[in-house]
Design a protein around this motif. Structure first.
Motif, mmCIF file in Angstrom:
data_model
loop_
_atom_site.group_PDB
_atom_site.id
_atom_site.type_symbol
_atom_site.label_atom_id
_atom_site.label_comp_id
_atom_site.label_asym_id
_atom_site.label_seq_id
_atom_site.Cartn_x
_atom_site.Cartn_y
_atom_site.Cartn_z
ATOM 1 N N UNK A 12 0.697 -1.163 -0.066
ATOM 2 C CA UNK A 12 -0.007 -0.085 0.191
ATOM 3 C C UNK A 12 1.030 1.180 -0.058
ATOM 4 N N UNK A 13 2.166 1.190 0.674
ATOM 5 C CA UNK A 13 2.944 2.240 0.450
ATOM 6 C C UNK A 13 3.363 2.818 -0.892
ATOM 7 N N UNK A 14 3.770 1.687 -1.379
ATOM 8 C CA UNK A 14 4.042 1.939 -2.801
ATOM 9 C C UNK A 14 2.981 2.527 -3.911
ATOM 10 N N UNK A 15 1.695 1.935 -3.513
ATOM 11 C CA UNK A 15 0.537 2.351 -4.269
ATOM 12 C C UNK A 15 0.293 3.636 -3.993
ATOM 13 N N UNK A 16 0.309 4.141 -2.779
ATOM 14 C CA UNK A 16 0.093 5.421 -2.085
ATOM 15 C C UNK A 16 0.910 6.415 -2.814
ATOM 16 N N UNK A 17 2.349 6.126 -2.683
ATOM 17 C CA UNK A 17 3.082 7.054 -3.239
ATOM 18 C C UNK A 17 3.338 7.306 -4.651
ATOM 19 N N UNK A 18 2.697 6.320 -5.606
ATOM 20 C CA UNK A 18 2.437 6.282 -6.867
ATOM 21 C C UNK A 18 1.341 7.224 -7.527
ATOM 22 N N UNK A 19 0.095 6.964 -6.775
ATOM 23 C CA UNK A 19 -1.147 7.413 -7.139
ATOM 24 C C UNK A 19 -1.688 8.047 -6.158
#
Length: 332
Positions: A211-218
């Protein structure tokens, strides 16, 4: 038409759902129209009336074959007058919904709070299965609820019964709620509350999480995604779900200890998580509920989805108009 129909209406901030329903609770036709909030929502009653007429024409039926209209509307309702005290998303304040719609349709109208009406729908034809003592909680953008005791909605002294979303769960330091208080369960267990808790976790530590990667990207998250990642074993997502179900389980246990219901029905968009929500919620509920209360209640997911409001509206008519007039016993 041999049998007269009930009209169920569910008014939301974006759309208005409507249905013709027979007296056995079977949907004859259902449809929706946009909620016209221009000019403080004053066009909504006439739009509902026009849409009913158009659908009758489509089906080749006459208005005289309709018994009445039951409506679920957002916000506090003056049950004596059928007016909506305030509905911010519609622009309504002391809005005489019942009177205006009766003028436009020449049909009797009954109005209640939308969460209460959805609870009635679930009681009649949904997960309630005819049970007459039910807690119904809707986990969506906010947290709504309806309490049914002995088959009757608990309205309270001024129509504010069943405000489950505004049970204070965090006594000090809780987030400000739209109701004006802080720490309400709505700030924790709603879809927006779950996302907020997830973002707080991502911001406060460096624990690995998809979720960290997803949130930072989107720069966006959803409660559905949090549950999906929890199912995949994501540590931070599971931490958030444990916190949500802890506070929600405690709130529901307090209510159940006072009401001793047969069923607690969880609806709304968040409920689509199914067992990922229900299993930990049952654990926390059992932890806090009085043992005999816990043994007597079933926690279950709502089954009617978007039809709960229109089905509950139809039940309002069935109970409040048809059966009263004809002195017919109610059947679930």
């Amino acid at each position: 038409m041999e049998e007269k129909w009930l009209v169920g209406v569910d008014i939301g901030g974006t759309t208005i759902k409507m249905a013709f329903i027979n007296q056995n609770g079977e949907i004859i036709d259902k449809w929706e129209i946009p909620s016209n909030v221009n000019e403080k929502g004053k066009h909504i009653p006439i739009n509902i009336a026009k849409s009913i007429n158009q659908t009758l024409d489509k089906l080749g039926q006459e208005k005289q074959n309709l018994i009445g209209i039951g409506i679920g509307a957002p916000g506090p309702i003056n049950l004596a007058t059928g007016s909506v005290d305030v509905a911010i998303n519609l622009g309504w304040e002391n809005f005489p919904l019942k009177n205006l719609l009766e003028i436009e349709t020449s049909l009797p109208v009954i109005v209640d709070n939308d969460a209460n009406v959805a609870a009635l729908g679930e009681m009649w034809k949904g997960a309630g299965g005819g049970s007459k003592n039910i807690l119904c909680v809707t986990l969506g953008t906010g947290v709504g609820g309806g309490i049914i005791a002995n088959g009757e909605i608990v309205h309270g002294v001024n129509g504010s019964g069943g405000e489950i979303g505004h049970i204070t769960s965090i006594m000090e330091g809780g987030l400000h709620c739209n109701c004006g208080k802080t720490g309400c369960i709505e700030t924790i267990a709603s879809a927006t509350g779950i996302v907020r808790l997830m973002i707080e976790e991502l911001s406060s530590n460096n624990v690995p999480s998809k979720l960290r990667d997803f949130y930072e990207e989107y720069q966006t998250l959803s409660s559905e995604l949090v549950f999906d990642m929890a199912n995949e074993g994501d540590e931070l997502a599971n931490k958030v779900i444990r916190k949500v179900t802890l506070y929600l389980g405690l709130a529901l246990a307090h209510l159940a200890n006072g009401l001793n219901p047969e069923k607690i029905i969880i609806g709304g968009g968040v409920s689509k998580a199914g067992d990922a929500l229900l299993v930990p919620l049952k654990e926390q509920f059992t932890r806090f509920a009085f043992p005999r209360v816990s043994q007597g209640v079933e926690l279950t997911i709502a089954t009617l989805g978007n039809d709960a409001g229109v089905m509950g509206g139809a039940w309002l008519v069935k109970k409040g108009l048809l059966n009263k007039r004809e002195n017919i016993p109610l059947h679930f």
